[in-house]
Enzyme design. Structure first.
Site, mmCIF file in Angstrom:
data_model
loop_
_atom_site.group_PDB
_atom_site.id
_atom_site.type_symbol
_atom_site.label_atom_id
_atom_site.label_comp_id
_atom_site.label_asym_id
_atom_site.label_seq_id
_atom_site.Cartn_x
_atom_site.Cartn_y
_atom_site.Cartn_z
ATOM 1 N N PRO A 1 0.841 -1.212 0.000
ATOM 2 C CA PRO A 1 0.000 0.000 0.000
ATOM 3 C C PRO A 1 0.871 1.256 0.000
ATOM 4 C CG PRO A 1 -0.737 -1.554 1.680
ATOM 5 C CD PRO A 1 0.574 -2.065 1.167
ATOM 6 N N ALA A 2 0.528 2.208 -0.861
ATOM 7 C CA ALA A 2 1.383 3.387 -1.037
ATOM 8 C C ALA A 2 1.462 4.229 0.232
ATOM 9 C CB ALA A 2 0.851 4.229 -2.191
ATOM 10 N N GLY B 1 1.333 4.401 4.316
ATOM 11 C CA GLY B 1 1.365 3.618 5.553
ATOM 12 C C GLY B 1 1.437 4.529 6.761
ATOM 13 N N ASP C 1 4.449 0.901 9.496
ATOM 14 C CA ASP C 1 5.914 0.907 9.468
ATOM 15 C C ASP C 1 6.444 0.935 10.903
ATOM 16 O OD1 ASP C 1 8.435 1.478 7.665
ATOM 17 O OD2 ASP C 1 8.595 2.725 9.453
ATOM 18 N N TYR D 1 12.130 1.607 17.956
ATOM 19 C CA TYR D 1 11.081 2.559 18.359
ATOM 20 C C TYR D 1 10.524 2.218 19.754
ATOM 21 C CZ TYR D 1 11.026 3.769 13.332
ATOM 22 O OH TYR D 1 11.359 4.120 12.048
ATOM 23 N N LYS E 1 12.387 -3.104 11.242
ATOM 24 C CA LYS E 1 13.783 -2.797 10.880
ATOM 25 C C LYS E 1 14.762 -3.393 11.891
ATOM 26 C CE LYS E 1 11.946 1.520 9.111
ATOM 27 N NZ LYS E 1 10.922 1.877 10.115
ATOM 28 N N HIS F 1 18.251 -0.930 9.257
ATOM 29 C CA HIS F 1 17.771 0.402 9.630
ATOM 30 C C HIS F 1 18.727 1.526 9.214
ATOM 31 C CE1 HIS F 1 14.888 2.331 12.753
ATOM 32 N NE2 HIS F 1 15.196 3.184 11.825
#
Ligand code: A2P
Length: 314
Positions: A13-14, A16, A43, A48, A73, A106
């Site tokens: 999907p373009a 996110g 994403d 994170y 990542k 990453h």
């Protein structure tokens, strides 16, 4: 929603949802809200620190797994080949998934295994092509084991991606890089088009929520650029929508971060905004090669990393 076709035939999907600095206690609600609105691409990244909460939202959704696109990542301290699969498994466990759609290296920066964020020169391992290929081979083994469907890079120059293309047996599927009107990445886009990679842009709105020490005095604002503001008024939309519509109109994917329900809705709708040629040309003229996130936090005294060897002059 537009989709980008990857070299495997899979469709990403373009637009996110970005989750960097989406706070604990908020990110789960944001992912749930986003999925309810129709987002199908999230994403994530181990560093994170919020993948478990993202995972709670993914477990609770009624959206079928095949409809979702989940990226994570590999952090810089897990690039040694023996550390790659355990790191991927840690993200899968936190996210509550059997497989990822995409797993990215990453940064082209290596840290000692015990180090999350470097404090001194001993924490760094210098980047070498040999190490990078060992990491890539370990990622390829994860694809063969079915733990991840596609692998790719984040913050890599075209020169570093070329090494993987020349020596790897599984092609990188996606190059994720900072991308917005001040850093249009035309060289990266042309390279990726020629080599069958999709490009995903992070920090599409200028990443105002990044840590204070990464802000520079007098840095340019995207959301307040007078021509972006004027265009949004003319088209009856918002500056953020213009920035996201620009990215999707160029055939790239884009991952704005928001935890706010109104902005989540606004950002998703922007994926269907098709900018006309004249507006695209106006934005095209705004490129100034400006990075909001230039990796200078990897350049502590004595670090082997420099702006030149991270970005290879690109
Ligand atoms: P919030 O989470 O409160 O919506 P980027 O994606 O470039 O990293 O930027 C993310 C930042 O932009 C966050 O601070 C986010 O705040 C804010 N943001 C996200 N969507 C919008 C929008 N539609 N308009 C204005 N700011 C936005």
């Amino acid at each position: 929603m537009k989709y980008l076709s990857l070299h495997t035939g899979a469709k990403m999907p373009a637009l996110g949802l970005g989750t960097w600095r989406a706070d604990k206690g908020e990110v789960g609600r944001a992912v749930t809200e986003a999925l309810n609105l129709g987002y199908r691409h999230v994403d994530c990244a181990q560093v994170y620190g919020n993948e478990a909460e993202v995972g709670e939202a993914l477990k609770a959704t009624s959206v079928a797994r095949e409809e979702l696109w989940i990226t994570s990542k590999l952090w810089n301290n897990a690039q040694r080949p023996e550390d790659v699969r355990p790191a991927l498994e840690q993200s899968l466990k936190a996210l509550g998934l059997d497989y990822l759609d995409l797993y990215l290296i990453h940064w082209p920066v290596q840290l000692a295994h015990t180090v999350m964020y470097p404090q001194s020169r001993q924490d760094f391992i210098a980047w070498t092509t040999e190490h990078a290929l060992e990491t890539w081979n370990a990622l390829e083994a994860c694809v063969r084991s079915g733990l991840v469907r596609h692998i790719g890079t984040s913050n890599f120059s075209t020169k570093k991606i070329q090494v993987l293309l020349d020596n790897g047996s599984i092609r990188p599927a996606v190059s994720q890089v900072e991308m917005h009107p001040y850093l249009q990445q035309d060289g990266m886009r042309a390279f990726c088009r020629a080599n069958g990679l999709a490009v995903t842009g992070f920090a599409p709105l200028g990443s105002k929520h990044r840590p204070a020490h990464q802000h520079r005095e007098g840095e340019p604002s995207l959301l307040d650029h007078p021509e972006i503001v004027a265009m949004s008024e003319r088209l009856g939309t918002t500056p953020a929508s213009i920035l996201l519509g620009w990215a999707v109109t160029r055939g790239t994917s884009v991952i704005p971060k928001s935890t706010n329900p109104d902005r989540l809705r606004q950002n998703l709708a922007a994926a269907d905004l098709e900018l006309g040629e004249a507006d695209m040309a106006l934005i095209s003229a705004m490129d100034m090669g400006y990075r909001f996130l230039d990796g200078s936090h990897w350049m502590l005294e004595g670090s082997p990393y420099t702006l030149e060897n991270i970005w290879d002059g690109e």
